[in-house]
Design a protein around this motif. Structure first.
Motif, short mmCIF file in Angstrom:
data_model
loop_
_atom_site.label_atom_id
_atom_site.label_comp_id
_atom_site.label_asym_id
_atom_site.label_seq_id
_atom_site.Cartn_x
_atom_site.Cartn_y
_atom_site.Cartn_z
N VAL A 1 -0.10 -27.70 -29.00
CA VAL A 1 -0.65 -27.20 -27.75
C VAL A 1 -2.05 -26.63 -27.99
CG1 VAL A 1 -0.35 -25.54 -25.87
CG2 VAL A 1 1.65 -26.67 -26.87
N PHE A 2 -2.98 -27.03 -27.13
CA PHE A 2 -4.35 -26.52 -27.20
C PHE A 2 -4.68 -25.86 -25.85
CE2 PHE A 2 -4.09 -30.01 -30.16
CZ PHE A 2 -4.80 -29.56 -31.27
N VAL A 3 -5.29 -24.69 -25.93
CA VAL A 3 -5.76 -24.00 -24.73
C VAL A 3 -7.28 -23.94 -24.81
CG1 VAL A 3 -5.73 -21.89 -23.36
CG2 VAL A 3 -3.67 -22.61 -24.60
N ARG A 4 -7.93 -24.50 -23.81
CA ARG A 4 -9.40 -24.46 -23.75
C ARG A 4 -9.78 -23.42 -22.69
NH1 ARG A 4 -11.01 -28.69 -26.83
NH2 ARG A 4 -9.42 -30.31 -27.18
N ALA A 5 -10.60 -22.48 -23.10
CA ALA A 5 -10.88 -21.35 -22.22
C ALA A 5 -12.34 -20.92 -22.26
CB ALA A 5 -10.00 -20.16 -22.63
N PRO A 6 -12.84 -20.40 -21.12
CA PRO A 6 -14.18 -19.79 -21.12
C PRO A 6 -14.15 -18.51 -21.97
CG PRO A 6 -13.38 -20.22 -18.89
CD PRO A 6 -12.21 -20.36 -19.80
N GLU B 1 -4.81 -11.85 -22.51
CA GLU B 1 -3.65 -11.61 -21.66
C GLU B 1 -3.54 -12.68 -20.57
OE1 GLU B 1 -5.81 -9.32 -22.57
OE2 GLU B 1 -4.58 -8.01 -23.83
N GLN B 2 -4.67 -13.07 -19.99
CA GLN B 2 -4.67 -14.12 -18.97
C GLN B 2 -4.24 -15.47 -19.56
OE1 GLN B 2 -8.84 -13.03 -17.75
NE2 GLN B 2 -8.08 -13.62 -15.72
N ILE B 3 -4.70 -15.71 -20.78
CA ILE B 3 -4.34 -16.97 -21.45
C ILE B 3 -2.84 -17.00 -21.73
CG2 ILE B 3 -4.64 -18.31 -23.57
CD1 ILE B 3 -7.56 -17.23 -23.59
N ALA B 4 -2.31 -15.90 -22.26
CA ALA B 4 -0.88 -15.83 -22.57
C ALA B 4 -0.04 -15.98 -21.31
CB ALA B 4 -0.56 -14.50 -23.25
N ALA B 5 -0.53 -15.42 -20.20
CA ALA B 5 0.20 -15.53 -18.93
C ALA B 5 0.26 -16.98 -18.45
CB ALA B 5 -0.47 -14.64 -17.87
N LEU B 6 -0.86 -17.72 -18.62
CA LEU B 6 -0.88 -19.12 -18.22
C LEU B 6 0.09 -19.94 -19.07
CD1 LEU B 6 -2.10 -21.50 -16.61
CD2 LEU B 6 -3.81 -21.70 -18.43
N VAL B 7 0.07 -19.71 -20.38
CA VAL B 7 0.96 -20.44 -21.28
C VAL B 7 2.42 -20.16 -20.91
CG1 VAL B 7 1.75 -20.64 -23.67
CG2 VAL B 7 -0.70 -20.53 -23.17
N GLN B 8 2.72 -18.90 -20.59
CA GLN B 8 4.09 -18.53 -20.21
C GLN B 8 4.48 -19.21 -18.90
OE1 GLN B 8 6.40 -16.92 -21.88
NE2 GLN B 8 7.85 -17.23 -20.21
N ALA B 9 3.56 -19.24 -17.95
CA ALA B 9 3.84 -19.85 -16.64
C ALA B 9 4.10 -21.35 -16.76
CB ALA B 9 2.69 -19.58 -15.68
N LYS B 10 3.44 -21.98 -17.71
CA LYS B 10 3.57 -23.43 -17.90
C LYS B 10 4.49 -23.78 -19.07
CE LYS B 10 0.55 -24.70 -14.74
NZ LYS B 10 0.92 -25.56 -13.59
N SER B 11 5.27 -22.80 -19.54
CA SER B 11 6.07 -22.99 -20.75
C SER B 11 7.06 -24.15 -20.66
CB SER B 11 6.80 -21.69 -21.12
OG SER B 11 7.70 -21.33 -20.07
N THR C 1 -13.07 -22.85 -16.37
CA THR C 1 -11.65 -22.67 -16.07
C THR C 1 -10.80 -22.85 -17.33
OG1 THR C 1 -11.41 -25.02 -15.54
CG2 THR C 1 -11.95 -23.53 -13.71
N LEU C 2 -9.55 -22.41 -17.22
CA LEU C 2 -8.59 -22.60 -18.31
C LEU C 2 -8.01 -24.00 -18.25
CD1 LEU C 2 -6.63 -19.23 -18.21
CD2 LEU C 2 -7.96 -20.07 -20.13
N GLY C 3 -7.78 -24.57 -19.42
CA GLY C 3 -7.17 -25.89 -19.48
C GLY C 3 -6.14 -25.98 -20.58
N LEU C 4 -5.03 -26.70 -20.33
CA LEU C 4 -3.98 -26.89 -21.32
C LEU C 4 -3.93 -28.35 -21.74
CD1 LEU C 4 -1.09 -24.84 -19.66
CD2 LEU C 4 -2.61 -24.09 -21.48
N GLN C 5 -3.69 -28.57 -23.04
CA GLN C 5 -3.59 -29.93 -23.55
C GLN C 5 -2.53 -29.98 -24.64
OE1 GLN C 5 -6.89 -31.32 -25.96
NE2 GLN C 5 -6.58 -33.45 -25.35
#
Length: 241
Positions: A25-30, A36-46, A15-19
């Motif tokens: 900011v660190f994004v841990r991802a599979p 695009e999915q990662i950028a969308a998550l960062v935007q949603a949690k901005s 799964t994606l994780g934010l820290q």
């Protein structure tokens, strides 16, 4: 405001994780998740990310300002001015290692010239580390005798104790009668240090904060409420993260 982040991919992640750590900011991802999915998550949690970044950057700024020239440091309940010196100015007898010296109104920290030339933030981190080491030694020199005194006074016997720096507690006691004390207690007045020692000794009889526990504390240390209030009022200045 665009949120910059460091992407860390892993074959083991599902799964994606934010820290947010130290204002970054660190994004841990599979590996199978696209950008695009990662950028969308960062935007949603901005909104959350911006708040956490601002909060941590403020903490970092406060930490740096605490360990700079002429800042104030609590020592045994007294605010003393921090004086950062060049070790070489003290002469050859000073040697090549950092040195801390407590004077009446000043806490003097002498550092090698190479450390002083390493930049403001790095100097502050060095000052923090040296003061932590100094407080730990002060605690090792002071707390054992007070612990023995209060153990004899209260009749409460412990098995062992240790002194180290903690982030969120002044002392602790476990079911094995092992006590621990925060070395930064040496920033507090002697009567507050005594309270923490009595507090932990009383946990040998009551491993909780029940009315019976506080009654026991009050019996040995009637001014405990004042000591608790002192610690609470000065929590931010005393707790170095």
């Amino acid at each position: 405001m665009t949120i910059e982040y460091q992407l860390i991919r892993s074959d083991k992640r599902k799964t994606l994780g934010l820290q947010v750590k130290k204002g970054q900011v660190f994004v841990r991802a599979p590996r199978f998740v696209n950008t695009e999915q990662i950028a969308a998550l960062v935007q949603a949690k901005s909104a959350w990310l911006k708040a956490k970044v601002a909060e941590q950057q403020l903490l970092l700024e406060n930490e740096v300002s605490l360990f700079c020239q002429d800042s104030e440091i609590w020592i045994r309940g007294t605010l003393k001015r921090l004086a950062i010196r060049d070790l070489s100015a003290l002469g050859p007898a000073a040697g090549g290692k950092a040195r801390v010296r407590e004077l009446e109104q000043v806490i003097e920290l002498a550092l090698p010239a190479t450390k002083l030339a390493s930049g403001h933030e790095q100097v502050s981190l060095t000052v923090k580390k040296q003061l932590e080491l100094w407080f730990k030694q002060q605690a090792k020199d002071y707390i054992p005798a007070r612990l023995e005194y209060w153990s004899q006074t209260t009749g409460l016997s412990y098995k062992s104790y240790k002194i180290r720096q903690y982030k969120a507690r002044w002392g602790s006691c476990n079911s094995r009668a092992e006590l621990s004390f925060n070395s930064l207690l040496m920033m507090a007045p002697d009567w507050v240090i005594d309270y923490v020692i009595v507090h932990e000794l009383c946990h040998l009889q009551y491993l909780n904060h029940s009315p019976a526990f506080w009654q026991l504390v009050a019996g040995f240390y009637p001014q405990y409420a004042l000591a608790k209030q002192w610690l609470k009022s000065n929590q931010r200045k005393l707790n170095w993260k």
